[in-house]
Design a protein around this motif. Structure first.
Motif, PDB file in Angstrom:
ATOM      1  N   MET A   1      31.278   6.222  52.413  1.00 44.46           N
ATOM      2  CA  MET A   1      30.527   7.077  51.496  1.00 44.46           C
ATOM      3  C   MET A   1      29.395   7.799  52.220  1.00 44.46           C
ATOM      4  O   MET A   1      29.043   8.925  51.858  1.00 44.46           O
ATOM      5  N   VAL A   2      28.829   7.179  53.246  1.00 47.42           N
ATOM      6  CA  VAL A   2      27.831   7.879  54.054  1.00 47.42           C
ATOM      7  C   VAL A   2      28.479   9.070  54.754  1.00 47.42           C
ATOM      8  O   VAL A   2      27.931  10.180  54.788  1.00 47.42           O
ATOM      9  N   LEU A   3      29.666   8.861  55.320  1.00 48.24           N
ATOM     10  CA  LEU A   3      30.367   9.950  55.992  1.00 48.24           C
ATOM     11  C   LEU A   3      30.726  11.057  55.008  1.00 48.24           C
ATOM     12  O   LEU A   3      30.658  12.250  55.343  1.00 48.24           O
ATOM     13  N   ASN A   4      31.099  10.684  53.786  1.00 52.76           N
ATOM     14  CA  ASN A   4      31.353  11.692  52.757  1.00 52.76           C
ATOM     15  C   ASN A   4      30.105  12.521  52.493  1.00 52.76           C
ATOM     16  O   ASN A   4      30.161  13.750  52.358  1.00 52.76           O
ATOM     17  N   HIS A   5      28.960  11.842  52.393  1.00 51.42           N
ATOM     18  CA  HIS A   5      27.704  12.530  52.119  1.00 51.42           C
ATOM     19  C   HIS A   5      27.355  13.505  53.243  1.00 51.42           C
ATOM     20  O   HIS A   5      26.980  14.659  52.998  1.00 51.42           O
ATOM     21  N   VAL A   6      27.488  13.044  54.477  1.00 54.11           N
ATOM     22  CA  VAL A   6      27.144  13.900  55.613  1.00 54.11           C
ATOM     23  C   VAL A   6      28.103  15.081  55.703  1.00 54.11           C
ATOM     24  O   VAL A   6      27.681  16.224  55.948  1.00 54.11           O
ATOM     25  N   ALA A   7      29.394  14.822  55.505  1.00 59.32           N
ATOM     26  CA  ALA A   7      30.372  15.913  55.576  1.00 59.32           C
ATOM     27  C   ALA A   7      30.091  16.978  54.522  1.00 59.32           C
ATOM     28  O   ALA A   7      30.127  18.185  54.810  1.00 59.32           O
ATOM     29  N   GLN A   8      29.767  16.531  53.317  1.00 62.56           N
ATOM     30  CA  GLN A   8      29.566  17.478  52.227  1.00 62.56           C
ATOM     31  C   GLN A   8      28.188  18.135  52.264  1.00 62.56           C
ATOM     32  O   GLN A   8      28.070  19.360  52.184  1.00 62.56           O
ATOM     33  N   HIS A   9      27.147  17.330  52.394  1.00 61.77           N
ATOM     34  CA  HIS A   9      25.790  17.851  52.228  1.00 61.77           C
ATOM     35  C   HIS A   9      25.147  18.302  53.532  1.00 61.77           C
ATOM     36  O   HIS A   9      24.294  19.197  53.512  1.00 61.77           O
ATOM     37  N   SER A  10      25.512  17.692  54.644  1.00 64.49           N
ATOM     38  CA  SER A  10      24.919  18.097  55.920  1.00 64.49           C
ATOM     39  C   SER A  10      25.739  19.183  56.606  1.00 64.49           C
ATOM     40  O   SER A  10      25.178  20.120  57.191  1.00 64.49           O
ATOM     41  N   LEU A  11      27.066  19.049  56.530  1.00 65.18           N
ATOM     42  CA  LEU A  11      27.936  20.010  57.207  1.00 65.18           C
ATOM     43  C   LEU A  11      28.413  21.131  56.301  1.00 65.18           C
ATOM     44  O   LEU A  11      28.912  22.147  56.782  1.00 65.18           O
ATOM     45  N   GLY A  12      28.293  20.918  54.988  1.00 63.66           N
ATOM     46  CA  GLY A  12      28.734  21.959  54.071  1.00 63.66           C
ATOM     47  C   GLY A  12      30.229  22.027  53.870  1.00 63.66           C
ATOM     48  O   GLY A  12      30.753  23.065  53.449  1.00 63.66           O
ATOM     49  N   LEU A  13      30.925  20.943  54.162  1.00 60.72           N
ATOM     50  CA  LEU A  13      32.376  20.913  53.957  1.00 60.72           C
ATOM     51  C   LEU A  13      32.696  20.600  52.494  1.00 60.72           C
ATOM     52  O   LEU A  13      31.867  20.053  51.766  1.00 60.72           O
ATOM     53  N   PRO A  14      33.914  20.925  52.050  1.00 56.22           N
ATOM     54  CA  PRO A  14      34.274  20.634  50.667  1.00 56.22           C
ATOM     55  C   PRO A  14      34.228  19.138  50.392  1.00 56.22           C
ATOM     56  O   PRO A  14      34.488  18.315  51.273  1.00 56.22           O
ATOM     57  N   ARG A  15      33.896  18.804  49.168  1.00 56.07           N
ATOM     58  CA  ARG A  15      33.900  17.404  48.757  1.00 56.07           C
ATOM     59  C   ARG A  15      35.291  16.822  48.939  1.00 56.07           C
ATOM     60  O   ARG A  15      36.282  17.446  48.553  1.00 56.07           O
ATOM     61  N   SER A  16      35.353  15.620  49.522  1.00 54.96           N
ATOM     62  CA  SER A  16      36.643  15.043  49.906  1.00 54.96           C
ATOM     63  C   SER A  16      37.063  13.858  49.061  1.00 54.96           C
ATOM     64  O   SER A  16      38.032  13.184  49.384  1.00 54.96           O
ATOM     65  N   TYR A  17      36.350  13.593  47.988  1.00 60.46           N
ATOM     66  CA  TYR A  17      36.676  12.413  47.173  1.00 60.46           C
ATOM     67  C   TYR A  17      36.416  12.732  45.720  1.00 60.46           C
ATOM     68  O   TYR A  17      35.750  13.697  45.367  1.00 60.46           O
ATOM     69  N   GLY A  18      36.960  11.871  44.864  1.00 53.63           N
ATOM     70  CA  GLY A  18      36.761  12.055  43.432  1.00 53.63           C
ATOM     71  C   GLY A  18      37.752  13.029  42.843  1.00 53.63           C
ATOM     72  O   GLY A  18      38.721  13.448  43.498  1.00 53.63           O
ATOM     73  N   GLY A  19      37.504  13.418  41.613  1.00 56.51           N
ATOM     74  CA  GLY A  19      38.410  14.313  40.912  1.00 56.51           C
ATOM     75  C   GLY A  19      38.215  15.763  41.317  1.00 56.51           C
ATOM     76  O   GLY A  19      38.758  16.226  42.300  1.00 56.51           O
TER      77      GLY A  19
END
Length: 388
Positions: free
Chosen positions: A367-385
């Protein structure tokens, strides 16, 4: 002294290390293995005011911030006494109540948290929600006299030591219409609250519990902050949780490296201390580098939080890097000891389990990696609906 820290923080760090050093791994592991609590250590830390360093002065605290509490948590862990409840009671509960609690809630709970006479637990995790805090099913339904709480929480630390629990619940009005997520103070002796201990292989004095709320009646004033504003108040405590969680890990890492170096100097094979061999010294040096980098991020996160800026990125990165570094430090310390690394006499193997646990909790590395990918790198959200 850590680079750039004030003389006051260095004094605090040294003072905590002196108090915790009087107890050490023998005390901590003996308590954990026999089911005793670390009450003596908790009281020893409370007496000079260490437990309340981040609590406002008007409620008996030191008026400091998460930076000061992080120093307390890290030095206690570095002495071989990592206390999970430091991450929960003053860090999460104290922070949230100081910021969002009503005057009555602050007067009721903060002085006890500050002087160590009161501990609080925090309950957000549920069996079916996992890391998805937006999918919690525990509900609080508004009635004429307050709220009725129903649902289940699990992996809740230290409930048997706590006087009350901060509980996250989805709120509804009398007709069942959703009101958003809210936060409640629930006394541990509230009628309808049942708990069962989860058997764990981790050697720690704090136990884990499943909680069942079976029509627990709460007064209207049990709500912390605004009804429906629970996530805002919860997230106020999550960064301190991650920062002090990182402090537990960096403390464990420092403890493990200290044990490894001592053994590397004392143990002699082929006519020389084993610490002279690069096959052992280089991996240990690499672990030391990773640990110090994690500590830098931890102090950055604490500083940002206390300055009132957004510390979510640094807090998540600190928690992630500290967990990875601590696990590496303990593993290399065990390797330095050889078979003795698993012997009870050398007090290392139990800390591997604690370090490994922190890769999962209070937030998983994924979940930390998800946060960094989405919020720090600006990549699309990779989890959830729905992905955004």
């Amino acid at each position: 002294m850590f680079y750039g820290e004030s003389a006051e923080l260095t004094l605090l760090r040294d003072s905590v290390a002196s108090v915790a050093g009087e107890f050490g791994p023998e005390y901590f592991l003996s308590a954990a293995r026999t089911g005793r609590k670390t009450d003596e250590l908790w009281s020893a830390l409370a007496k000079p005011g260490f437990l309340g360093v981040s609590i406002p002065e008007e409620y008996g605290g030191g008026g400091g911030g998460i930076t000061e509490l992080t120093a307390v948590v890290e030095e206690t862990a570095a002495a071989g006494c990592p206390l999970v409840l430091l991450m929960v009671s003053p860090a999460i509960c104290g922070t949230v109540l100081a910021r969002y609690g009503s005057p009555a809630q602050r007067e009721t709970w903060l002085p006890g948290i500050a002087d160590g006479t009161v501990k609080m637990a925090f309950a957000i995790t549920e069996p079916d929600a996992g890391s998805n805090s937006h999918a919690i099913s525990t509900t609080a339904t508004r009635g004429s006299d307050g709220w009725t709480l129903r649902g289940t929480k699990y992996y809740i630390s230290g409930v048997d030591e706590a006087a009350a629990i901060l509980v996250v619940a989805a709120t509804k009005d009398e007709s069942g219409q959703p009101l958003g997520t809210s936060l409640f103070v629930v006394p541990v002796d509230a009628p309808g609250l049942q708990r069962s201990m989860i058997t764990m292989e981790i050697v720690a004095p704090e136990k884990q519990f499943t909680l069942h709320f079976d029509d627990v009646l709460l007064p209207a004033e049990a709500v912390v902050g605004k009804v429906g504003g629970g996530f805002r108040s919860v997230f106020e405590g999550l960064n301190p949780e991650r920062i002090t969680g990182a402090a537990i890990e960096t403390g464990i890492g420092r403890y493990a490296l200290r044990q490894a170096v001592r053994y590397g100097l004392e143990r002699s094979v082929w006519g020389a201390p084993i610490g002279t061999h690069q096959g052992l010294s280089h991996p240990l040096a690499s672990a030391k580098i990773e640990l110090e980098l994690a500590r830098l991020m931890m102090w950055k996160a604490a500083g940002q939080h206390d300055a009132g800026t957004d510390a979510s990125e640094a807090s998540n990165m600190a928690k992630y890097s500290a967990a990875e570094a601590a696990l590496r430090c303990v593993d290399q310390a065990i390797q330095m000891h050889g078979g003795n690394g698993l012997a009870s006499e050398y007090a290392l193997a139990p800390y591997w389990g604690l370090a490994r646990l922190m890769r999962i909790a209070p937030v998983s590395r994924e979940m930390v990696l998800n946060h960094v990918a989405q919020h720090s790198l600006g990549l699309p959200r990779s989890y959830g609906g729905a992905r955004s």
